[in-house]
Design a protein around this motif. Structure first.
Motif, mmCIF file in Angstrom:
data_model
loop_
_atom_site.group_PDB
_atom_site.id
_atom_site.type_symbol
_atom_site.label_atom_id
_atom_site.label_comp_id
_atom_site.label_asym_id
_atom_site.label_seq_id
_atom_site.Cartn_x
_atom_site.Cartn_y
_atom_site.Cartn_z
ATOM 1 N N LYS A 2 59.701 48.776 10.635
ATOM 2 C CA LYS A 2 59.466 48.708 9.321
ATOM 3 C C LYS A 2 59.391 48.082 8.669
ATOM 4 N N ASP A 52 59.462 59.646 15.698
ATOM 5 C CA ASP A 52 59.011 58.966 13.913
ATOM 6 C C ASP A 52 60.498 59.030 13.426
ATOM 7 N N THR A 79 51.780 57.583 12.470
ATOM 8 C CA THR A 79 51.899 59.118 12.180
ATOM 9 C C THR A 79 52.689 59.985 12.735
ATOM 10 N N PHE A 101 61.381 55.850 14.240
ATOM 11 C CA PHE A 101 61.302 54.636 14.153
ATOM 12 C C PHE A 101 61.587 54.700 12.082
ATOM 13 N N THR A 102 62.103 55.679 11.633
ATOM 14 C CA THR A 102 61.857 55.816 9.805
ATOM 15 C C THR A 102 63.200 55.965 9.318
ATOM 16 N N GLN A 103 64.469 56.323 10.544
ATOM 17 C CA GLN A 103 65.917 56.505 10.054
ATOM 18 C C GLN A 103 66.387 55.221 10.933
ATOM 19 N N SER A 114 66.548 64.834 12.751
ATOM 20 C CA SER A 114 67.343 63.767 12.183
ATOM 21 C C SER A 114 68.475 63.303 12.988
ATOM 22 N N ASP A 164 65.292 46.626 12.421
ATOM 23 C CA ASP A 164 64.469 48.137 11.670
ATOM 24 C C ASP A 164 63.217 47.354 11.355
ATOM 25 N N TYR A 200 52.767 52.197 10.437
ATOM 26 C CA TYR A 200 53.211 53.294 10.951
ATOM 27 C C TYR A 200 52.530 54.091 12.129
#
Length: 348
Positions: free
Chosen positions: A184, A253, A192, A256-258, A126, A182, A190
């Motif tokens: 996404k 990941d 994986t 992309f997700t944070q 993170s 952002d 997405y």
């Protein structure tokens, strides 16, 4: 003669021809380049490389870093450099020289999972964790307050650090940071961790060079960039290939997700955006449908939009430059950076 030999004496022909074919192949095939250890062993850093040992998530880890003193009269200030996803602390070489010549102490770490730092078997990535790791390093070095300079993914990390530890950040500067949108939320599909991992196992110098040339530099290339391509490719094809690919997948990941996009409005310190306008970087762009692909990664637009979101922002654009203006036109870039650092009041 060759036809006759091929027809009647194939073994003799092949025996005679193999040395010539091997020589011709060696002369025409591109060099594969070096292979480096899992912590980039064998690659030369521009300044003395040190290591910070610490524990995180139940594991003993180490961060590689450079700590370079001011050259000449010190101004008592420290700049912390945060590298991008496809970069390392070493790629800050010209910036370290420019900043230390201007009187700054410079700390340039490699984040966990990157370059000369540990590639843990299992790690929950993170931006908060990476920021906390960096804060521990600075605490160990006796640095209570610093200016942050983040490039690419390092811009996202620098933003998160500034949000987590605002009282420890004098000024924030970002060079073509990713995360100015952002992806996404904009419709990029997405991918994986497993899919990223399979992709990272196939990394080659040729692929890295072509991606950076088209995405980072608007189709341009300078010979000095090849060293940084060899650095990445050598890390990926060395004995640490599997943990390097695994950690890289987890980091993608995280990116992309944070998103940090929604929190730019909360930055409390003077902030500089240094933007090469020809950059088109966007994570997952290769998966995006045409209508999404056409509107993401537009740094000529993104810089202006994000400058409006950050309360104390200054925008400096480099028209026609790409993702790494500090490497593309160092003199012009450092003049703008150091000029702003010197005239902008630090956060109280």
């Amino acid at each position: 003669m060759s036809v006759t030999l091929t027809r009647w004496l194939p073994g003799l022909f092949l025996t005679a021809a193999l040395p010539m074919l091997a020589q011709a192949a060696a002369e025409t095939a591109p060099a594969e380049g070096p292979a480096y250890g899992p912590e980039l062993q064998g690659f030369q850093y521009p300044y003395t490389l040190k290591h910070f040992a610490f524990e995180s998530q139940g594991q003993k880890l180490q961060m590689g870093y450079m700590d370079v003193a001011a050259n000449g009269k010190a101004n008592g200030r420290t700049v912390v450099l945060m590298h991008g996803k496809n970069f390392c602390a070493a790629t800050w070489d010209s910036s370290i020289k420019a900043l230390t010549d201007a009187g700054y102490r410079v700390i340039a770490p490699d984040q966990i999972g990157f370059c000369t730092s540990s590639k843990p078997d299992h790690y929950q990535y993170s931006f908060q964790q990476l920021a906390t790791n960096t804060q521990q390093l600075l605490k160990a070095l006796g640095i209570q307050k610093a200016t942050l300079l983040g490039h690419s993914t390092g811009g996202m990390l620098a933003t998160r650090y500034a949000l987590l530890f605002p009282e420890q950040v004098d000024q924030l500067a970002m060079v073509n940071p990713i995360g100015l949108e952002d992806w996404k939320a904009l419709g990029v599909p997405y991918r994986t961790v497993d899919q990223w991992y399979e992709r990272e196992l196939k990394v080659t110098a040729k692929g890295i060079r072509e991606y950076e040339r088209t995405t980072y530099y608007d189709g341009r290339w300078k010979p000095e960039f090849d060293r940084w391509v060899d650095m990445l490719a050598g890390l990926s094809k060395g004995p640490g290939k599997v943990p390097v690919a695994r950690n890289s997948a987890l980091i993608y990941d995280m990116i992309f997700t944070q998103p940090v996009y929604y929190e730019f409005k909360d930055l409390k310190m003077p902030t500089l955006l240094l933007i090469g306008t020809s950059d088109t970087t966007a994570i997952g762009k290769d998966l995006a449908p045409p209508e999404v692909k056409a509107k993401i990664g537009r740094y000529d637009v993104l810089g202006k939009e994000v400058a409006k979101l950050i309360p104390q922002s200054t925008l400096v654009e480099f028209p026609g430059m790409g993702h790494a203006p500090q490497m593309e036109e160092p003199a012009k870039f450092h003049q703008a950076l150091i000029g702003w650092l010197g005239k902008t009041p630090s956060a109280p």
